[in-house]
Design a protein around this motif. Sequence first.
Motif, PDB file in Angstrom:
ATOM      1  N   LEU A  55      12.972  -5.314   4.295  1.00 48.74           N
ATOM      2  CA  LEU A  55      12.195  -4.889   3.084  1.00 48.74           C
ATOM      3  C   LEU A  55      11.197  -4.517   3.405  1.00 48.74           C
ATOM      4  CD1 LEU A  55      11.631  -9.380   2.334  1.00 48.74           C
ATOM      5  CD2 LEU A  55      12.946  -7.251   1.393  1.00 48.74           C
ATOM      6  N   THR A  56      10.507  -4.353   4.224  1.00 49.01           N
ATOM      7  CA  THR A  56       9.647  -3.264   4.247  1.00 49.01           C
ATOM      8  C   THR A  56      10.038  -2.066   4.471  1.00 49.01           C
ATOM      9  OG1 THR A  56       8.262  -4.576   5.811  1.00 49.01           O
ATOM     10  CG2 THR A  56       7.433  -2.979   5.718  1.00 49.01           C
ATOM     11  N   ALA A  57      11.126  -1.628   5.077  1.00 48.20           N
ATOM     12  CA  ALA A  57      11.619  -0.835   5.364  1.00 48.20           C
ATOM     13  C   ALA A  57      12.098  -0.057   3.868  1.00 48.20           C
ATOM     14  CB  ALA A  57      12.142  -0.969   6.535  1.00 48.20           C
ATOM     15  N   ILE A  58      12.894  -0.741   3.024  1.00 48.14           N
ATOM     16  CA  ILE A  58      13.663  -0.486   1.891  1.00 48.14           C
ATOM     17  C   ILE A  58      12.337  -0.153   1.002  1.00 48.14           C
ATOM     18  CG2 ILE A  58      14.038  -1.490   0.338  1.00 48.14           C
ATOM     19  CD1 ILE A  58      15.905  -3.230   2.003  1.00 48.14           C
ATOM     20  N   VAL A  59      11.995  -0.593   1.504  1.00 54.50           N
ATOM     21  CA  VAL A  59       9.962  -0.518   0.454  1.00 54.50           C
ATOM     22  C   VAL A  59       9.596   1.258   0.967  1.00 54.50           C
ATOM     23  CG1 VAL A  59       7.864  -0.780  -0.649  1.00 54.50           C
ATOM     24  CG2 VAL A  59       9.734  -2.313  -0.744  1.00 54.50           C
ATOM     25  N   VAL A  60       9.474   1.045   1.817  1.00 51.47           N
ATOM     26  CA  VAL A  60       9.173   2.634   2.252  1.00 51.47           C
ATOM     27  C   VAL A  60       9.701   3.706   2.234  1.00 51.47           C
ATOM     28  CG1 VAL A  60       9.026   4.130   4.961  1.00 51.47           C
ATOM     29  CG2 VAL A  60       7.855   1.455   3.991  1.00 51.47           C
ATOM     30  N   GLY A  61      11.274   2.848   2.455  1.00 46.89           N
ATOM     31  CA  GLY A  61      12.595   4.508   1.526  1.00 46.89           C
ATOM     32  C   GLY A  61      11.991   4.922   0.102  1.00 46.89           C
ATOM     33  N   ILE A  62      12.064   3.899  -0.896  1.00 48.05           N
ATOM     34  CA  ILE A  62      11.852   3.813  -2.022  1.00 48.05           C
ATOM     35  C   ILE A  62      10.411   4.794  -2.180  1.00 48.05           C
ATOM     36  CG2 ILE A  62      11.773   2.785  -4.291  1.00 48.05           C
ATOM     37  CD1 ILE A  62      12.835   0.285  -3.155  1.00 48.05           C
ATOM     38  N   ALA A  63       9.580   4.466  -1.602  1.00 50.75           N
ATOM     39  CA  ALA A  63       8.427   5.384  -2.109  1.00 50.75           C
ATOM     40  C   ALA A  63       8.624   6.496  -1.400  1.00 50.75           C
ATOM     41  CB  ALA A  63       7.454   4.651  -1.501  1.00 50.75           C
ATOM     42  N   THR A  64       9.395   6.719   0.031  1.00 47.49           N
ATOM     43  CA  THR A  64       9.223   8.268   0.286  1.00 47.49           C
ATOM     44  C   THR A  64      10.544   9.223  -1.100  1.00 47.49           C
ATOM     45  OG1 THR A  64       9.379   7.407   2.590  1.00 47.49           O
ATOM     46  CG2 THR A  64       9.950   9.696   2.263  1.00 47.49           C
ATOM     47  N   THR A  65      11.526   8.022  -0.789  1.00 43.36           N
ATOM     48  CA  THR A  65      12.469   8.852  -2.354  1.00 43.36           C
ATOM     49  C   THR A  65      11.640   8.990  -3.361  1.00 43.36           C
ATOM     50  OG1 THR A  65      14.306   7.417  -1.527  1.00 43.36           O
ATOM     51  CG2 THR A  65      14.262   9.043  -2.850  1.00 43.36           C
ATOM     52  N   GLY A  66      10.847   8.579  -3.970  1.00 43.04           N
ATOM     53  CA  GLY A  66       9.843   9.364  -4.675  1.00 43.04           C
ATOM     54  C   GLY A  66       9.238   9.988  -3.936  1.00 43.04           C
ATOM     55  N   THR A 116       0.587  -1.083   0.210  1.00 47.63           N
ATOM     56  CA  THR A 116      -0.219   0.026  -0.576  1.00 47.63           C
ATOM     57  C   THR A 116       0.832   1.445  -0.225  1.00 47.63           C
ATOM     58  OG1 THR A 116      -1.422  -1.231   1.325  1.00 47.63           O
ATOM     59  CG2 THR A 116      -2.050   1.681   1.136  1.00 47.63           C
ATOM     60  N   VAL A 117       1.537   1.256   1.034  1.00 49.80           N
ATOM     61  CA  VAL A 117       2.923   1.884   0.432  1.00 49.80           C
ATOM     62  C   VAL A 117       3.057   2.888  -0.973  1.00 49.80           C
ATOM     63  CG1 VAL A 117       5.152   3.128   0.747  1.00 49.80           C
ATOM     64  CG2 VAL A 117       3.931   1.758   3.099  1.00 49.80           C
ATOM     65  N   ILE A 118       3.549   1.776  -1.273  1.00 49.18           N
ATOM     66  CA  ILE A 118       4.098   1.674  -3.196  1.00 49.18           C
ATOM     67  C   ILE A 118       3.554   1.991  -4.050  1.00 49.18           C
ATOM     68  CG2 ILE A 118       4.545   0.991  -4.840  1.00 49.18           C
ATOM     69  CD1 ILE A 118       7.239   0.485  -3.617  1.00 49.18           C
ATOM     70  N   PHE A 119       1.284   1.455  -3.722  1.00 50.01           N
ATOM     71  CA  PHE A 119       0.398   2.005  -3.920  1.00 50.01           C
ATOM     72  C   PHE A 119       0.178   3.868  -3.434  1.00 50.01           C
ATOM     73  CE2 PHE A 119      -4.190   2.727  -4.200  1.00 50.01           C
ATOM     74  CZ  PHE A 119      -4.169   3.109  -5.469  1.00 50.01           C
ATOM     75  N   THR A 120       0.343   4.585  -2.250  1.00 50.62           N
ATOM     76  CA  THR A 120       0.368   5.180  -2.055  1.00 50.62           C
ATOM     77  C   THR A 120       1.695   6.610  -2.380  1.00 50.62           C
ATOM     78  OG1 THR A 120      -0.485   4.533  -0.506  1.00 50.62           O
ATOM     79  CG2 THR A 120      -0.247   6.830  -0.448  1.00 50.62           C
ATOM     80  N   ALA A 121       2.747   5.862  -2.878  1.00 51.42           N
ATOM     81  CA  ALA A 121       3.422   6.566  -4.092  1.00 51.42           C
ATOM     82  C   ALA A 121       3.246   7.054  -5.261  1.00 51.42           C
ATOM     83  CB  ALA A 121       4.689   6.247  -3.577  1.00 51.42           C
ATOM     84  N   VAL A 144       2.815   0.064  13.399  1.00 51.89           N
ATOM     85  CA  VAL A 144       2.688   1.439  13.158  1.00 51.89           C
ATOM     86  C   VAL A 144       3.324   2.132  12.106  1.00 51.89           C
ATOM     87  CG1 VAL A 144       2.942   3.030  14.831  1.00 51.89           C
ATOM     88  CG2 VAL A 144       1.743   1.164  16.203  1.00 51.89           C
ATOM     89  N   PHE A 145       4.662   2.256  12.420  1.00 52.13           N
ATOM     90  CA  PHE A 145       5.584   2.084  11.422  1.00 52.13           C
ATOM     91  C   PHE A 145       5.145   2.040  10.048  1.00 52.13           C
ATOM     92  CE2 PHE A 145       9.323   1.884   8.551  1.00 52.13           C
ATOM     93  CZ  PHE A 145       9.580   3.231   8.718  1.00 52.13           C
ATOM     94  N   VAL A 146       4.921   1.425   9.677  1.00 56.89           N
ATOM     95  CA  VAL A 146       4.119   1.012   8.430  1.00 56.89           C
ATOM     96  C   VAL A 146       3.259   1.517   8.031  1.00 56.89           C
ATOM     97  CG1 VAL A 146       2.817  -0.757   6.872  1.00 56.89           C
ATOM     98  CG2 VAL A 146       4.691  -1.568   8.008  1.00 56.89           C
ATOM     99  N   PHE A 147       2.190   2.039   9.217  1.00 56.42           N
ATOM    100  CA  PHE A 147       0.293   2.810   8.214  1.00 56.42           C
ATOM    101  C   PHE A 147       0.908   3.717   8.835  1.00 56.42           C
ATOM    102  CE2 PHE A 147      -1.402  -1.028   8.436  1.00 56.42           C
ATOM    103  CZ  PHE A 147      -2.707  -1.002   7.667  1.00 56.42           C
ATOM    104  N   LEU A 148       2.154   4.760   9.861  1.00 55.79           N
ATOM    105  CA  LEU A 148       2.905   6.030   9.854  1.00 55.79           C
ATOM    106  C   LEU A 148       3.210   6.549   8.396  1.00 55.79           C
ATOM    107  CD1 LEU A 148       3.178   8.158  11.803  1.00 55.79           C
ATOM    108  CD2 LEU A 148       5.197   7.083  12.401  1.00 55.79           C
ATOM    109  N   GLU A 149       3.591   5.502   8.016  1.00 58.63           N
ATOM    110  CA  GLU A 149       4.670   6.023   7.226  1.00 58.63           C
ATOM    111  C   GLU A 149       3.684   5.782   5.064  1.00 58.63           C
ATOM    112  OE1 GLU A 149       7.171   6.866   5.912  1.00 58.63           O
ATOM    113  OE2 GLU A 149       8.001   7.127   7.654  1.00 58.63           O
ATOM    114  N   ILE A 150       2.493   5.446   5.831  1.00 62.62           N
ATOM    115  CA  ILE A 150       1.184   5.520   4.921  1.00 62.62           C
ATOM    116  C   ILE A 150       0.765   6.416   4.691  1.00 62.62           C
ATOM    117  CG2 ILE A 150      -1.225   4.214   3.778  1.00 62.62           C
ATOM    118  CD1 ILE A 150      -0.503   1.756   4.717  1.00 62.62           C
TER     119      ILE A 150
END
Lengths: 97, 128, 499
Positions: B87-98, A72-77, C137-143
């Motif tokens: 794995l999750t944090a890498i994806v989050v990092g990429i998304a934030t960068t994007g 979902t994070v990817i989708f959000t981005a 929490v962190f995952v949803f915080l990022e969303i």
Amino acid sequence: MKVFALLTVIITGVMLVYGAEDFPKWGDPNQPGSVHVAPRYTQGTYIEAGTPNIVTSVVADYRGYDTMGETTVIFTAGMACILMLRKKKRGEGESNV
Amino acid sequence: MFEYIVSKYNYWVYIFLMMLGLYGMIGKKNLVKKLIGMNIFQVAIILFYISIGSKVGASIPILTAEDLHGSANPLHYMNPLPHVLMLTAIVVGIATTGVALGIIIMVYNRYKTLAEDEILEIRKKSGV
Amino acid sequence: MTYEHFAVLIVIVPLMSAFAVALLGWFKRWACYPLTLAALFVSFICSLGILNTVISKGTIHYHFGGWEPPWGIEYVVDYLNGFMLVMLSFIALVVAIYSKRSIEQEIPEKIVPYYSIFLLLVAGLIGITVTGDLFNVFVFLEIASLAAYALIAVGEDGAPMAAFNYVIMGTVGACFYYLGIGYVYIVTGSLNMADLSQLLPNLYHNKAVLVGFALFTVGIAVKMGLFPLHVWLPDSYTYAPSVTSAVIAPMFTKVMAYLMVRIFFTLFKPYFSIDLIPITQILTWVAAGGIIAGSILAIAQTDLKRMLAYSSIANIGYIVLGIGLANRMGLTGSLLHILNHAFMKGTLFLVAGGIMYKMGMRDITQFRGLHKKMPFTMGTFTIAALSMIGIPPTGGFFSKFYLVLGAIDARQWAFIVVLLISSLLNAVYFFRIIENAYLEPPVTAYATDGGTHEEIKRDELPLSMLIPTLILAAGVVLLGIFNERIIAFIIRFAVPASF
């Protein structure tokens, strides 16, 4: 600004080094992080989740909900980029970037 | 003392990298440089987590054929949980960068520059 | 179907609807709005079901995939997040009803992705609130954060720069938070909050745990815009589209305040946060500084939304002050203020959006004669402003009252002075607007044709914008009238028993 940045960095760094003092040794097989929750994953992966790859079974089964959040994070981005960068189509020829 | 430093050298390296990134995020004036700082910052944390997961003398977290049926000794395999979290944090990092890059494009379209002080000057002139 | 499934549906319904909106929107643009409303309405019903279940049957536990807690992910809903969920889903629903006309005017070509991201933001915030797992929490915080960055960036002139600063600060906050998880994980080996609260007491003198706690605190403080770390907040709230400000200001910072309460008093036992390290004392002083500074800076503004943003900083100070006082009365006041402030700030930002919609400006000095033009809108503004100042019977009075009681219990007389001064400052900056709108002669008469007095026509907001504003304003008053019941039935049980 530079001084302020340097100060912040030093304070944070000192704090982190202070906290690292009570860490277990690097690579210690009996550190708390490795003996509380994780052994169940190693032993149960094939019986409970059906794959020899432990990381796969944790990603997709034990903590699968996190992975859904991750997609979902990817989708959000993606939607965020569409929202921010897509321009209205004005006539033909102009591409939408 | 030397023993102590060596026994945790992964953690010192991660702290150093992280401070590098943090300095970039706060101290640099160029938006892209700030973003690079942010990436270093995130990668440092990933390194930290991976360091938690390692065990001396252990192998990758994929079971060998004889260990499949519950007889696996956890000491022989790396701790899988930090890998999963990263794995999750890498994806989050990429998304934030994007998203950050998308915002940078918007900023550039508006001000035709990426230097923070120049942008501030332009905004002062236009009175916004 | 059992009641515990509500705990999942409340997140999943808006999340899946976000995908559906994005898909359906390419074919039928008009479908986005009703679909969003439907999803948020279902979510609101679920939240009521959850609160009802919590009150009648006790804490809800939901295990994902059937894996029991320390291994799998768990949703836990008790009184504390039960009432947060009702508040969040209700405000999201009301703001969504309001959003239609405002978005059509401000960003007409981006309706489809806007609603999709709006739903993701709501799903993210609700996800943070229901979960009982630190990393979840962190995952949803990022969303939620990514959604918030994007929603802010599409605003007017200064918005992209404000959003970029928010990205940088927000990432620092989120990274500190998950670094904190790492510091706790390395000495305990668990990620589940309930499990950790059992494991941690033996490690309270461990330096890694202390630093982890500090990292949690700083990370959350950045995310919620606590005073010295608030630099991203004013610009973001000012330049964002009206609907974005109206949804982020009441919801995001409140969720972070909830997370702070959760970490201070559930993850760590109260005696760790209060007695072992002086973090609560430090927080009270920081919060007091924030209250004063936010109020003074708010007076200096002429832009309505910027003024409201600074007033938000002051109000985050109130909430953190209640957390920092760390006694029953203080925390009750803090939780009540989370609820009240969400409604008040929601109302005020909706009014600001309405004025923006009709007049296209936010400059306070040009509000002259506005009460004739938009009597209902200015009426709701006045109610919310009275509540911000703290005049009974509005909700704001009672939360400040409990905060004062908390300060008396803690024998911290200085904070009573701070609370009183800030109420005075609040009165200064809100009465300035009310005076402008009600008492000053209108300027438009001179502007149009050189001196002849022309009767200002009533030009009220369209109903789809007016009704949500009125609902929230009614909520402000109702919260004040029924505050005893809310405390007796819900908040009393949300405060840790050891207080």
